[in-house]
Design an enzyme around this catalytic site. Structure first.
Site, mmCIF file in Angstrom:
data_model
loop_
_atom_site.group_PDB
_atom_site.id
_atom_site.type_symbol
_atom_site.label_atom_id
_atom_site.label_comp_id
_atom_site.label_asym_id
_atom_site.label_seq_id
_atom_site.Cartn_x
_atom_site.Cartn_y
_atom_site.Cartn_z
ATOM 1 C CG ASP A 111 -1.891 -1.093 1.268
ATOM 2 O OD1 ASP A 111 -2.061 -1.734 2.313
ATOM 3 O OD2 ASP A 111 -2.506 -1.324 0.216
ATOM 4 C CG ASP A 129 -6.852 -1.470 -1.476
ATOM 5 O OD1 ASP A 129 -5.875 -1.115 -0.828
ATOM 6 O OD2 ASP A 129 -7.176 -2.660 -1.624
HETATM 7 C C1 LIG Z 1 -11.010 -2.018 -0.727
HETATM 8 C C2 LIG Z 1 -11.241 -3.432 -0.315
HETATM 9 C C3 LIG Z 1 -10.095 -3.968 0.502
HETATM 10 C C4 LIG Z 1 -9.313 -5.004 -0.298
HETATM 11 O O1 LIG Z 1 -10.181 -6.130 -0.567
HETATM 12 C C5 LIG Z 1 -9.697 -7.161 -1.350
HETATM 13 O O2 LIG Z 1 -8.565 -7.256 -1.707
HETATM 14 C C6 LIG Z 1 -10.745 -8.190 -1.716
HETATM 15 C C7 LIG Z 1 -10.701 -8.505 -3.192
HETATM 16 C C8 LIG Z 1 -10.546 -9.450 -0.955
HETATM 17 C C9 LIG Z 1 -10.786 -9.296 0.525
HETATM 18 C C10 LIG Z 1 -10.156 -10.461 1.236
HETATM 19 C C11 LIG Z 1 -12.267 -9.282 0.822
HETATM 20 C C12 LIG Z 1 -12.739 -7.896 1.091
HETATM 21 C C13 LIG Z 1 -13.181 -7.734 2.514
HETATM 22 C C14 LIG Z 1 -14.095 -6.556 2.627
HETATM 23 C C15 LIG Z 1 -13.385 -5.385 3.137
HETATM 24 O O3 LIG Z 1 -12.192 -5.400 3.365
HETATM 25 C C16 LIG Z 1 -14.222 -4.166 3.344
HETATM 26 C C17 LIG Z 1 -13.879 -3.163 2.304
HETATM 27 C C18 LIG Z 1 -14.597 -1.873 2.502
HETATM 28 C C19 LIG Z 1 -14.078 -0.872 1.519
HETATM 29 C C20 LIG Z 1 -15.212 -0.436 0.586
HETATM 30 C C21 LIG Z 1 -15.312 -1.242 -0.645
HETATM 31 C C22 LIG Z 1 -13.550 0.316 2.219
HETATM 32 C C23 LIG Z 1 -12.299 0.875 1.987
HETATM 33 C C24 LIG Z 1 -11.083 0.256 2.357
HETATM 34 C C25 LIG Z 1 -9.894 0.934 2.249
HETATM 35 C C26 LIG Z 1 -9.632 2.062 1.288
HETATM 36 O O4 LIG Z 1 -9.724 1.623 -0.007
HETATM 37 C C27 LIG Z 1 -9.727 2.671 -0.930
HETATM 38 C C28 LIG Z 1 -8.751 0.571 3.109
HETATM 39 C C29 LIG Z 1 -7.776 -0.297 2.408
HETATM 40 C C30 LIG Z 1 -6.529 -0.475 3.256
HETATM 41 O O5 LIG Z 1 -6.872 -1.009 4.529
HETATM 42 C C31 LIG Z 1 -5.498 -1.382 2.588
HETATM 43 O O6 LIG Z 1 -4.396 -1.571 3.469
HETATM 44 C C32 LIG Z 1 -6.119 -2.719 2.240
HETATM 45 C C33 LIG Z 1 -5.112 -3.623 1.546
HETATM 46 O O7 LIG Z 1 -4.574 -2.953 0.394
HETATM 47 C C34 LIG Z 1 -5.788 -4.944 1.134
HETATM 48 N N1 LIG Z 1 -7.002 -4.681 0.370
HETATM 49 C C35 LIG Z 1 -8.128 -5.434 0.531
HETATM 50 O O8 LIG Z 1 -8.221 -6.392 1.290
#
Ligand SMILES: CCC[C@@H]1OC(=O)[C@@H](C)C[C@H](C)CCCCC(=O)CCC[C@@H](CC)/C=C\C=C(/COC)CC[C@@H](O)[C@@H](O)C[C@H](O)CNC1=O
Length: 156
Positions: A111, A129
């Site tokens: 990230d 993300d």
């Molecule tokens: C965005 C989904 C997260 C992403 O899901 C993915 O990969 C998917 C494909 C697989 C996951 C195992 C399943 C999703 C779980 C649902 C979840 O998590 C709720 C999401 C809410 C979301 C609205 C949709 C808000 C916002 C988040 C953030 C800001 O995003 C702009 C914070 C990102 C930072 O915490 C960063 O460290 C995260 C890191 O990069 C790993 N990323 C993941 O796990």
């Protein structure tokens, strides 16, 4: 077909930016782009959003595979002609694959987008993300449009 190309470009851009960060920045290093608002900070996350479910890699593999299979199924079967829906699916597909590649090859997600929304230090995220979040928002818009159309049909 075009929607797979969009997903591919999202994965390529995501992986390229992550490669740049890993190659050119020390872990924890932060470069101010806009003082007090936007920084590039090299960060790793072994969990999902906000670091939840840390180190549950198998759970993430399973969820991501289900998400990817479901999206391809919908793109082929139910989304024909609904361009906003197809676009939202291609964004979510690209984002999910982008983070999946990190989880498989690095066991953590890179990230680097570090923004301070007002004084709150929003979790550091990446291109994947952003694509996932934009895809989720576009899908909600599509669902609202469809619900409105349904309602109008009933009222006719
Ligand atoms: C965005 C989904 C997260 C992403 O899901 C993915 O990969 C998917 C494909 C697989 C996951 C195992 C399943 C999703 C779980 C649902 C979840 O998590 C709720 C999401 C809410 C979301 C609205 C949709 C808000 C916002 C988040 C953030 C800001 O995003 C702009 C914070 C990102 C930072 O915490 C960063 O460290 C995260 C890191 O990069 C790993 N990323 C993941 O796990």
């Amino acid at each position: 077909m075009i929607f797979y190309i969009i997903a591919f470009f999202i994965v390529a851009l995501d992986q390229f930016t992550k490669w740049l960060v890993v190659k050119n920045m020390e872990l924890g290093e932060s470069i101010p782009i806009i003082q007090n608002f936007f920084y590039l900070t090299s960060h790793r996350n072994r969990g999902a959003a906000w670091g939840i479910l840390e180190n549950q890699m198998w759970l993430f593999y399973i969820i991501t595979v289900i998400v990817v299979v479901a999206i391809i199924y919908y793109l082929e079967k139910h989304a024909k002609g609904k361009y906003l829906f197809q676009l939202s699916l291609s964004f979510i597909l690209g984002g999910a694959i982008g983070n999946f590649i990190d989880r498989v090859f690095r066991q953590e997600v890179v990230d680097f987008v570090d923004t301070y929304i007002f004084t709150y230090d929003f979790p550091i995220f990446n291109i994947a993300d952003s694509a996932l979040t934009i895809g989720v928002i576009l899908m909600f818009i599509q669902l609202i449009i469809e619900a409105r159309e349904e309602k109008e049909k009933k009222n006719e």
